[in-house]
Design a protein around this motif. Structure first.
Motif, PDB file in Angstrom:
ATOM      1  N   SER A   1      -8.936  10.174   3.452  1.00  0.00           N
ATOM      2  CA  SER A   1      -7.469  10.078   3.453  1.00  0.00           C
ATOM      3  C   SER A   1      -6.891  10.560   4.772  1.00  0.00           C
ATOM      4  CB  SER A   1      -6.880  10.918   2.316  1.00  0.00           C
ATOM      5  OG  SER A   1      -7.313  10.425   1.078  1.00  0.00           O
ATOM      6  N   CYS A   2      -7.379  11.690   5.250  1.00  0.00           N
ATOM      7  CA  CYS A   2      -6.877  12.231   6.521  1.00  0.00           C
ATOM      8  C   CYS A   2      -7.150  11.229   7.636  1.00  0.00           C
ATOM      9  CB  CYS A   2      -7.553  13.560   6.854  1.00  0.00           C
ATOM     10  SG  CYS A   2      -7.116  14.890   5.736  1.00  0.00           S
ATOM     11  N   TYR A   3      -8.331  10.647   7.621  1.00  0.00           N
ATOM     12  CA  TYR A   3      -8.736   9.725   8.684  1.00  0.00           C
ATOM     13  C   TYR A   3      -7.890   8.454   8.643  1.00  0.00           C
ATOM     14  CZ  TYR A   3     -11.911   6.741  11.438  1.00  0.00           C
ATOM     15  OH  TYR A   3     -12.447   5.890  12.370  1.00  0.00           O
ATOM     16  N   LEU A   4      -7.763   7.855   7.464  1.00  0.00           N
ATOM     17  CA  LEU A   4      -7.096   6.555   7.366  1.00  0.00           C
ATOM     18  C   LEU A   4      -5.572   6.677   7.396  1.00  0.00           C
ATOM     19  CD1 LEU A   4      -9.342   4.837   4.656  1.00  0.00           C
ATOM     20  CD2 LEU A   4      -9.421   4.512   7.154  1.00  0.00           C
ATOM     21  N   ALA A   5      -5.032   7.562   6.569  1.00  0.00           N
ATOM     22  CA  ALA A   5      -3.567   7.692   6.523  1.00  0.00           C
ATOM     23  C   ALA A   5      -3.060   8.320   7.817  1.00  0.00           C
ATOM     24  CB  ALA A   5      -3.144   8.520   5.309  1.00  0.00           C
ATOM     25  N   GLY A   6      -3.793   9.318   8.328  1.00  0.00           N
ATOM     26  CA  GLY A   6      -3.395   9.941   9.592  1.00  0.00           C
ATOM     27  C   GLY A   6      -3.401   8.929  10.722  1.00  0.00           C
ATOM     28  N   GLY A   7      -4.447   8.113  10.781  1.00  0.00           N
ATOM     29  CA  GLY A   7      -4.543   7.102  11.834  1.00  0.00           C
ATOM     30  C   GLY A   7      -3.436   6.072  11.727  1.00  0.00           C
ATOM     31  N   LEU A   8      -3.209   5.581  10.521  1.00  0.00           N
ATOM     32  CA  LEU A   8      -2.206   4.527  10.343  1.00  0.00           C
ATOM     33  C   LEU A   8      -0.803   5.041  10.655  1.00  0.00           C
ATOM     34  CD1 LEU A   8      -2.202   1.865   7.540  1.00  0.00           C
ATOM     35  CD2 LEU A   8      -0.069   2.845   8.361  1.00  0.00           C
TER      36      LEU A   8
ATOM     37  N   ARG B   1      10.810  -9.431   9.454  1.00  0.00           N
ATOM     38  CA  ARG B   1      10.907  -8.909  10.820  1.00  0.00           C
ATOM     39  C   ARG B   1       9.790  -7.940  11.146  1.00  0.00           C
ATOM     40  NH1 ARG B   1      16.018  -6.051  11.958  1.00  0.00           N
ATOM     41  NH2 ARG B   1      16.238  -5.682   9.713  1.00  0.00           N
ATOM     42  N   ILE B   2       9.429  -7.140  10.146  1.00  0.00           N
ATOM     43  CA  ILE B   2       8.434  -6.119  10.466  1.00  0.00           C
ATOM     44  C   ILE B   2       7.016  -6.565  10.132  1.00  0.00           C
ATOM     45  CG2 ILE B   2       9.991  -4.154  10.297  1.00  0.00           C
ATOM     46  CD1 ILE B   2       8.678  -3.775   7.430  1.00  0.00           C
ATOM     47  N   GLU B   3       6.896  -7.775   9.609  1.00  0.00           N
ATOM     48  CA  GLU B   3       5.565  -8.230   9.185  1.00  0.00           C
ATOM     49  C   GLU B   3       4.511  -8.120  10.287  1.00  0.00           C
ATOM     50  OE1 GLU B   3       5.571 -11.828   6.517  1.00  0.00           O
ATOM     51  OE2 GLU B   3       3.694 -12.156   7.611  1.00  0.00           O
ATOM     52  N   PRO B   4       4.808  -8.552  11.513  1.00  0.00           N
ATOM     53  CA  PRO B   4       3.770  -8.473  12.556  1.00  0.00           C
ATOM     54  C   PRO B   4       3.293  -7.040  12.807  1.00  0.00           C
ATOM     55  CG  PRO B   4       5.610  -9.831  13.278  1.00  0.00           C
ATOM     56  CD  PRO B   4       6.045  -9.168  12.018  1.00  0.00           C
ATOM     57  N   VAL B   5       4.225  -6.097  12.737  1.00  0.00           N
ATOM     58  CA  VAL B   5       3.838  -4.698  12.949  1.00  0.00           C
ATOM     59  C   VAL B   5       2.887  -4.246  11.842  1.00  0.00           C
ATOM     60  CG1 VAL B   5       4.668  -2.322  13.027  1.00  0.00           C
ATOM     61  CG2 VAL B   5       5.952  -4.135  14.186  1.00  0.00           C
ATOM     62  N   PHE B   6       3.229  -4.581  10.620  1.00  0.00           N
ATOM     63  CA  PHE B   6       2.357  -4.168   9.509  1.00  0.00           C
ATOM     64  C   PHE B   6       1.015  -4.880   9.571  1.00  0.00           C
ATOM     65  CE2 PHE B   6       4.428  -1.094   6.817  1.00  0.00           C
ATOM     66  CZ  PHE B   6       5.699  -1.071   7.340  1.00  0.00           C
ATOM     67  N   THR B   7       1.021  -6.094  10.039  1.00  0.00           N
ATOM     68  CA  THR B   7      -0.254  -6.815  10.207  1.00  0.00           C
ATOM     69  C   THR B   7      -1.159  -6.075  11.193  1.00  0.00           C
ATOM     70  OG1 THR B   7       0.864  -8.905   9.755  1.00  0.00           O
ATOM     71  CG2 THR B   7      -1.279  -9.038  10.855  1.00  0.00           C
ATOM     72  N   GLU B   8      -0.561  -5.603  12.284  1.00  0.00           N
ATOM     73  CA  GLU B   8      -1.328  -4.808  13.262  1.00  0.00           C
ATOM     74  C   GLU B   8      -1.847  -3.507  12.675  1.00  0.00           C
ATOM     75  OE1 GLU B   8       0.588  -3.681  16.942  1.00  0.00           O
ATOM     76  OE2 GLU B   8       1.503  -5.676  17.053  1.00  0.00           O
ATOM     77  N   LEU B   9      -0.965  -2.819  11.929  1.00  0.00           N
ATOM     78  CA  LEU B   9      -1.375  -1.538  11.334  1.00  0.00           C
ATOM     79  C   LEU B   9      -2.550  -1.752  10.379  1.00  0.00           C
ATOM     80  CD1 LEU B   9       2.133   0.029  10.493  1.00  0.00           C
ATOM     81  CD2 LEU B   9       0.627   0.662  12.393  1.00  0.00           C
ATOM     82  N   ILE B  10      -2.482  -2.843   9.606  1.00  0.00           N
ATOM     83  CA  ILE B  10      -3.551  -3.118   8.643  1.00  0.00           C
ATOM     84  C   ILE B  10      -4.837  -3.515   9.375  1.00  0.00           C
ATOM     85  CG2 ILE B  10      -4.282  -4.680   6.784  1.00  0.00           C
ATOM     86  CD1 ILE B  10      -1.248  -4.681   5.925  1.00  0.00           C
ATOM     87  N   ALA B  11      -4.697  -4.229  10.498  1.00  0.00           N
ATOM     88  CA  ALA B  11      -5.884  -4.606  11.277  1.00  0.00           C
ATOM     89  C   ALA B  11      -6.584  -3.359  11.814  1.00  0.00           C
ATOM     90  CB  ALA B  11      -5.493  -5.535  12.421  1.00  0.00           C
TER      91      ALA B  11
END
Lengths: 219, 219
Positions: free
Chosen positions: A98-105, A196-206
């Motif tokens: 959780s720390c690794y993934l949520a912290g990173g995102l 509008r924010i979809e591309p940003v979330f796509t990057e975060l998920i990538a």
């Protein structure tokens, strides 16, 4: 239109990101307390210190503006505490992931949002949040735990897939959705905010998927 | 003869003091986790960071000598973990008082012992351990808690009197009691060790009493 238009006012931004980093520090401190061996404890204390430095840097920005950090952070306590309770997990490896993934995102997300802050504070905060969070330490500990325990990998893959949803909700809640107001006071939101924010979330998920892949976990 | 003759070898000294500071960090991190309000949580995180810096400085000295910190700290884990369990206390104020009193006393003690270390490392460690440990933050939080709760003062006075004994035992256990060895291999201990170190312990207790007095607690 891009994510800059969705950046909140400076003090709420600082309050939310500062309380988030304090939470990362607390989670990593808990990971130190329950670490299975002394080498892990020692290494994780370094990662906890990095989160604490980010918190302290954000608190310094709040103080520089004459505000009281606890007051500025207070509005974000209920949602972030509930989030942290959700992702604490049942044991040490779940907590670490959780720390690794949520912290990173969320570090990535707040850096993106900081583009929309006024003046020089945006780059300064992007620099602060972009500093090494000790991610390599967490990844090393997780990889070592997974290497000696095959069923753990599939268990943690599930956990990682679960917590990304909660993490993205926290990111979404940080966005200012007020839209733009013209001189006549008419509020215009150019298209659904989701789009509008979809591309940003796509990057975060990538980036999230790359973190999972790096551990050999199927995202 | 003075306490210099009782300073342990460098690596054991570093291992014990490094693990002690890691323990102070863990105790303060626990105090952050259970802090009653956000302002206290925020302030205590700063104190936790100070203990972590001391730990990291001592770990750097261990690494500089090519040793692995976890290996060098390992011999001191059982006694220091047992000590920390003894002084954790039943609630937040007891835990805070333990951090304040035991942390203050043992920082003082390790600084005294560092006089006997070889070369330049002694002054460097004395400087590191002498850096602000956030004692003022702990004292402020404790004074605020005591100010609103008179029975708490007498309760904490008892707790403070109890934990000084355990803390002095940890200090005593850090001393090298081997005495001096002459060229013929004859070991000489110049008088009972108790007598030789008595003045140092008298000073440590006097500083402890001043900390108690500063909080309005009868030592």
């Amino acid at each position: 239109m891009d994510i800059k238009d969705l950046t909140p006012e400076l003090l709420p931004f600082l309050g939310q990101s500062a309380y988030f980093e304090l939470g990362v520090f607390e989670s990593l401190a808990r990971a130190v307390l329950i670490a299975p061996d002394l080498a892990a404890k020692q290494a994780l204390s370094t990662a906890a210190g990095r989160a604490l430095s980010k918190h302290q840097g954000l608190v310094a920005e709040i103080r520089r503006r004459g505000a009281e950090p606890a007051d500025v952070m207070a509005p974000f306590v209920p949602a972030l505490d509930a989030f942290r309770a959700e992702i604490t997990g049942a044991d040490w490896t779940e907590l670490l992931l959780s720390c690794y993934l949520a912290g990173g995102l969320l570090d990535d997300f707040f850096i993106r949002l900081s583009d929309g802050l006024p003046g020089e504070v945006g780059p300064r905060i992007a620099h602060l949040l972009g500093e090494d969070a000790g991610a390599a330490i967490l990844a090393t500990q997780l990889a070592a735990a997974i290497a000696t325990d095959a069923p753990l990998a599939s268990h943690l893959a599930l956990w990682g897939r679960r917590l990304v949803g909660d993490t993205l909700l926290i990111a979404r809640s940080a966005l200012a959705f007020a839209g733009t107001t013209d001189q006549a006071g008419v509020v215009t939101v150019a298209g659904p905010a989701e789009e509008r924010i979809e591309p940003v979330f796509t990057e975060l998920i990538a980036a999230h998927t790359r973190r999972m892949d790096g551990l050999g976990l199927t995202a």
